[in-house]
Enzyme design. Structure first.
Site, PDB file in Angstrom:
ATOM      1  N   ASP A 351      -5.497  12.484  -7.061  1.00  0.00           N
ATOM      2  CA  ASP A 351      -4.959  11.659  -8.142  1.00  0.00           C
ATOM      3  C   ASP A 351      -5.697  11.921  -9.452  1.00  0.00           C
ATOM      4  O   ASP A 351      -5.068  12.119 -10.506  1.00  0.00           O
ATOM      5  CB  ASP A 351      -5.082  10.183  -7.750  1.00  0.00           C
ATOM      6  CG  ASP A 351      -4.065   9.313  -8.476  1.00  0.00           C
ATOM      7  OD1 ASP A 351      -3.049   9.859  -8.941  1.00  0.00           O
ATOM      8  OD2 ASP A 351      -4.285   8.096  -8.576  1.00  0.00           O
ATOM      9  N   ASP A 429       0.107   4.494  -4.965  1.00  0.00           N
ATOM     10  CA  ASP A 429      -0.892   3.467  -5.257  1.00  0.00           C
ATOM     11  C   ASP A 429      -0.701   2.239  -4.390  1.00  0.00           C
ATOM     12  O   ASP A 429      -1.569   1.358  -4.358  1.00  0.00           O
ATOM     13  CB  ASP A 429      -0.824   3.082  -6.732  1.00  0.00           C
ATOM     14  CG  ASP A 429      -1.112   4.264  -7.646  1.00  0.00           C
ATOM     15  OD1 ASP A 429      -1.916   5.125  -7.251  1.00  0.00           O
ATOM     16  OD2 ASP A 429      -0.513   4.348  -8.731  1.00  0.00           O
TER      17      ASP A 429
END
Length: 538
Positions: A351, A429
């Protein structure tokens, strides 16, 4: 290594000195009249120039239309022609800075740059514009033509920017969606584990193990391969977005319809009524299940048809997204805390790399993650990341990957002119930390922990981590890789709880797997006598 660290520090400094563009309003009228005025969306840099917050306080300028030139120099401009006035020119080969300097030297009070094509406006460095005192804004050339047709050559303009609230309510809604989905997904995973254990105990030593459609991650090598494949898919989407986006949309329609059915079917089974059924070729069907399947398919098809209608389709996309994440957390399981640590750590690096590091290697310094998540032609939603996309048309639908939750921002009137803007949160997420929350609940089930201490503490840690993410995003005015904060919060909290309860060895090892048939064997609780665990073994 030292060079990489130096580049990262330099990039951090670069982000600190860069300022982002913001939407504002251009009010066009004849001699400042508010009765017959027309308003258009413009983009300006709030760190370089301050605009009035309301139309009543905005300064009135006479507008000189010079869209036939680019104003890279003073050729074609008569002496005194721009003095005390606002001027609109075409975007061209020279920079905004060069145009602003020329306009200011010629006595202009404001500069508006018209653009014919969709462009990305890079953030401007404050130190390079310290001598520019006039407002500089950008608008669509199409809007300028419309204003010219309505008001002719006697146009007066006012530039103002309604204040943007410090905390948008869309963030609160997004927080609720994420925490709700993680909590319910983790709870569902634990409930399914308890149901399977109960079935195994009731079957006895000679009974067959409960069948399960779960997919388990229990090998570090498979986790690494999974993350590598994610990187490959993301890079392919970046380079071949306009083709692969339709593949992802098709997959999402099918997967979300199945996920929605799974979620609603679990609720429907709690209702003891309407269980009419019929048989066909030795197969029994419940009538209500068939209607439910038709409903779920219809919802997915409606989303697929109207997916680019931002006014309302975000509701359907979020509904399907919640169902997708819930079903994923119920279906995909991790076997132990060791796998959770490996998976979440690798995805944290993934990420951060694709959000913060890839701008070093891409054109215009764009983040691969943001570019893929929002689509190459997205506007408005990218304003938190250092560049603002200005479309040539005021309403131009473009294909976006359905991999994010979207909630419209409740901005004042500037946003309605410039197009709807959304707060977004990627499915990753929710799913990635959710896998750890689900594992914590299953561990509570394996150890017969009625208080669900692991599940509750990890869920609270996720909520706190998400709040921290939003706080950093608001203060920095930049999009954030949420896993940068969610992974440490959830992993550290879970590890601390296991250490305090002196169960780290069990928590780390989780369930054991027989390699040949991938059969899961639940853990014995410390001190639990063997005669109470018929059909189980360590």
């Amino acid at each position: 290594m030292a060079r990489l660290v130096t580049e990262m520090i330099a990039f951090a400094v670069y982000l600190c000195v860069q300022v982002n563009c913001q939407e504002a309003i251009l009010h066009v009228s004849i001699n400042g009249s508010t009765d017959n005025g027309q308003e258009y969306c413009i983009w300006y840099n709030p760190a370089l120039n301050t605009l009035s917050e309301s139309l009543g306080k905005a300064e009135l300028y006479q507008l000189v239309n010079m869209t036939s030139i680019e104003l890279c120099n003073d050729s074609g401009v008569l002496p005194g022609e721009l003095k005390g006035k606002a001027v609109v020119v075409m975007r061209g080969t020279c920079t905004f800075l060069a145009k602003a300097r020329v306009a200011q030297e010629l006595g202009a009070r404001a500069l508006i740059i018209a653009s014919k094509e969709s462009v990305f406006i890079p953030s401007m460095n404050v130190s390079q514009h310290e001598n520019i005192t006039i407002p500089v804004a950008l608008m669509r050339y199409k809007d300028m033509l419309e204003a010219q047709q309505i008001f002719g050559d006697s146009m007066s303009v006012q530039l103002y920017a309604p204040p943007v609230p410090f905390l948008d309510l869309s963030i609160v809604v997004m927080l609720f969606i994420s925490v709700f989905t993680v909590t319910m997904g983790g709870y569902w995973s634990g409930a399914e584990e308890r149901k399977k254990m109960s079935s195994e105990l009731n079957a006895g030593p000679a009974g067959k193990r409960a069948e399960s459609g779960d997919v388990s991650l229990y090998s570090p090598v498979k986790v690494v391969i999974f993350v590598v494949l994610m990187c490959v898919v993301l890079v392919l989407l970046y380079f071949f977005y306009k083709w692969l986006v339709y593949v992802i949309i098709s997959i999402f329609c099918v997967a979300s319809a199945m996920a929605l059915y799974s979620c609603l079917d679990a609720l429907m089974q709690m209702i003891p009524y309407g269980k009419c059924s019929f048989s066909c070729k030795n197969t029994t069907f419940e009538v209500r299940s068939l209607f439910l399947a038709a409903f779920c398919i219809t919802v997915a098809v409606i989303w697929g048809v109207y997916r680019n209608d931002d006014r309302w389709i975000w509701i359907l996309q979020d509904l399907l997204g919640i169902a997708f994440c819930l079903n994923f957390l119920k279906t995909i399981t991790v076997s132990n805390f060791k796998i959770c640590v490996i998976l979440l750590s690798l995805l944290l690096v993934y990420d951060v790399f694709f959000v913060f590091i890839t701008p070093f290697f891409t054109k215009n310094g764009e983040s691969i993650m943001v570019q893929v998540a929002l689509g190459p032609e997205a506007a408005g939603e990218k304003s938190g990341g250092g560049a603002v996309g200005v479309p040539a048309e005021s309403t131009g639908a473009h294909e976006k990957l359905p991999v994010v939750m979207r909630v419209p921002r409740l901005f004042p009137s500037a946003a309605s002119l410039c197009g709807m803007q959304f707060s977004i949160l990627g499915y990753g997420d929710i799913i990635v930390p959710g896998l750890l929350v689900a594992y914590c609940h299953r561990f509570d089930v394996w150890t017969n922990n009625s208080r669900k201490i692991y599940f509750a503490s990890c869920t609270v840690a996720y909520c706190v981590g998400m709040i921290f993410t939003f706080v950093v995003m608001i203060l920095s005015k930049m999009g954030q890789p949420a896993l940068l904060y969610l992974v440490p919060f959830t992993l550290v909290t879970s590890a601390v709880v296991a250490l305090v309860r002196k169960q780290m060895k069990q928590f780390w090892a989780g369930t054991t797997y027989e390699v040949l048939d991938s059969t899961r064997e639940p853990l014995l609780q410390d001190g639990e006598p063997e005669h109470t665990t018929v059909g189980r073994r360590c």
